[in-house]
Design an enzyme around this catalytic site. Structure first.
Site, short mmCIF file in Angstrom:
data_model
loop_
_atom_site.label_atom_id
_atom_site.label_comp_id
_atom_site.label_asym_id
_atom_site.label_seq_id
_atom_site.Cartn_x
_atom_site.Cartn_y
_atom_site.Cartn_z
N GLU A 27 0.83 -1.21 0.00
CA GLU A 27 0.00 0.00 0.00
C GLU A 27 0.86 1.26 0.00
O GLU A 27 2.07 1.20 0.25
CB GLU A 27 -0.94 0.00 1.21
N ASP A 140 -16.94 5.83 13.79
CA ASP A 140 -15.72 5.75 12.99
C ASP A 140 -15.16 4.32 12.98
O ASP A 140 -14.48 3.90 13.92
CB ASP A 140 -14.68 6.75 13.50
N ALA A 143 -12.84 1.61 6.76
CA ALA A 143 -13.31 0.89 5.57
C ALA A 143 -12.48 -0.38 5.33
O ALA A 143 -12.88 -1.24 4.56
CB ALA A 143 -13.23 1.80 4.35
N ASP A 144 -11.34 -0.49 6.02
CA ASP A 144 -10.52 -1.70 5.87
C ASP A 144 -11.30 -2.95 6.24
O ASP A 144 -11.10 -4.02 5.65
CB ASP A 144 -9.28 -1.63 6.78
N LYS A 161 -3.79 -1.09 14.40
CA LYS A 161 -3.07 -0.01 15.06
C LYS A 161 -3.54 0.17 16.49
O LYS A 161 -4.72 0.13 16.78
CB LYS A 161 -3.27 1.29 14.29
N1 PSU Z 1 -0.86 1.73 9.72
C1 PSU Z 1 0.20 2.55 9.83
N2 PSU Z 1 0.20 3.69 9.10
C2 PSU Z 1 -0.81 3.99 8.26
C3 PSU Z 1 -1.92 3.13 8.15
C4 PSU Z 1 -1.89 2.01 8.89
O1 PSU Z 1 1.12 2.30 10.57
O2 PSU Z 1 -0.74 5.03 7.63
C5 PSU Z 1 -3.03 3.45 7.18
C6 PSU Z 1 -3.40 2.19 6.39
O3 PSU Z 1 -3.33 2.51 5.02
C7 PSU Z 1 -4.82 1.91 6.82
C8 PSU Z 1 -5.32 3.30 7.11
O4 PSU Z 1 -5.56 1.25 5.83
O5 PSU Z 1 -4.22 3.90 7.79
C9 PSU Z 1 -6.59 3.29 7.92
O6 PSU Z 1 -7.15 4.58 7.95
P1 PSU Z 1 -8.63 4.80 8.50
O7 PSU Z 1 -8.56 4.44 9.95
O8 PSU Z 1 -8.94 6.24 8.26
O9 PSU Z 1 -9.49 3.85 7.72
MN MN Z 2 -12.20 6.38 9.77
#
Ligand code: PSU
Ligand code: MN
Length: 304
Positions: A27, A140, A143-144, A161
């Site tokens: 990614e 929140d 979408a993953d 995370k």
């Molecule tokens: N883990 C990290 N750094 C990141 C992400 C994950 O250490 O930047 C990114 C990944 O691309 C993941 C996204 O899919 O954050 C999730 O964002 P959100 O919570 O807004 O869906």
């Molecule tokens: Mn989000």
């Protein structure tokens, strides 16, 4: 380049897939939003090199000039890393960004979509998104999770995370029918830490056993699977540093009213400054370890 519609698959990737060779998707949100410049670009290059050394073909994914590119060239990767205002893409803003010809980096969700369309079965990242703390009020949820349910791809990560609500994330994955397979661990890893206290259903200690389970799920269920690979011991953040910086970062996000797509990048940047770059060191180490395991998994899947 080949592919239908906006999908553009690089020749080396398309050829490897045609010949049934191992390919690993990577990614780019970690490049543009997850790591501070110039670490993001350096990490992306390193991950591609690790995948190659382990005998697989890397396919780094991103959006440029109206195309969803699977296998960015070195020049395209450099452009994406340098471009100001790159959009963080998930399936909900992907088409609009492509239609406008704007640059975008792919989150786990958008990378899963692209990998699936291209025919790639293994993907390496740092940590997946999930259910945020306070989701009961904010709604929140990354979408993953929905993308994992939809796309039959194995995602190798160091868990979700730590800024997330890990227990709710695990519950949501179960609801969606997404298995979490521990590689050398009994608990869901917490990104910067090897363990979270949350037990997993299954543990595998060899890549061949892991590959068997992954293949069974991909063939049977039509959805994705999470392979949880804990951060290498030497790169783990110490417990006290981890807890203090995490709670300070969460308080700052709350105080500054950070919302939606900005939450994850904000927290990661805060953790970086609060830990004096130690979080970035952990992040780089776990990414490297995940890329290696993903390549080994892809090789094992290609061999059978
Ligand atoms: N883990 C990290 N750094 C990141 C992400 C994950 O250490 O930047 C990114 C990944 O691309 C993941 C996204 O899919 O954050 C999730 O964002 P959100 O919570 O807004 O869906
Ligand atoms: Mn989000």
């Amino acid at each position: 380049m080949s592919g239908a519609g906006a999908l553009r698959v690089a020749d080396a990737v398309a050829q490897a897939l045609r010949e049934g060779r191992a390919v690993v998707a990577l990614e780019t949100t970690l490049v543009t939003h997850g790591l501070p410049a110039p670490e993001g670009l350096a990490a992306a290059r390193e991950l591609e090199q690790i995948v190659r050394s382990a005998g697989a073909v890397p396919a780094t994914i991103g959006a440029l000039d109206g195309g969803l590119i699977v296998g960015l060239s070195p020049a395209e990767l450099e452009r994406l890393a340098a471009e100001p205002g790159v959009r963080k893409l998930n399936p909900s803003n992907l088409a609009a960004t492509l239609a406008l010809g704007r640059a975008g980096s792919t989150t786990v969700a958008a990378t899963l979509l692209a990998a699936h369309r291209a025919g790639i079965r293994v993907f390496a990242t740092g940590g997946i998104g999930g259910v945020h703390r306070g989701a009961a009020l904010s709604f929140d949820v990354s979408a993953d999770l929905a993308a994992l349910a939809r796309h039959p791809v194995a995602v190798v990560c160091a868990g979700a995370k730590a800024v997330l609500d890990l227990s709710k994330t695990l519950e949501a994955l179960e609801t969606l029918g997404v298995p979490v397979l521990g590689f050398g661990c009994d608990e869901l890893p917490a990104f910067y830490r090897r363990a979270s206290g949350l037990r997993l259903d299954a543990r595998f200690d060899s890549v061949s056993d892991l590959a068997r389970a992954v293949r069974l799920h991909l063939d049977l269920a039509g959805g994705g699977v999470v392979v949880a690979n804990p951060v290498p011991q030497a790169a783990e953040l110490p417990q006290d540093v981890y807890e203090a910086s995490l709670s300070a970062a969460l308080r700052a996000a709350e105080a500054e009213g950070v919302r939606g797509r900005d939450v994850t990048p904000f927290l990661l940047e805060r953790l970086r400054s609060l830990t004096e770059d130690r979080s970035v060191f952990s992040n780089r180490a776990l990414l490297a370890s995940n890329a290696r395991l993903a390549a080994e998994l892809a090789v094992a899947l290609a061999a059978t």
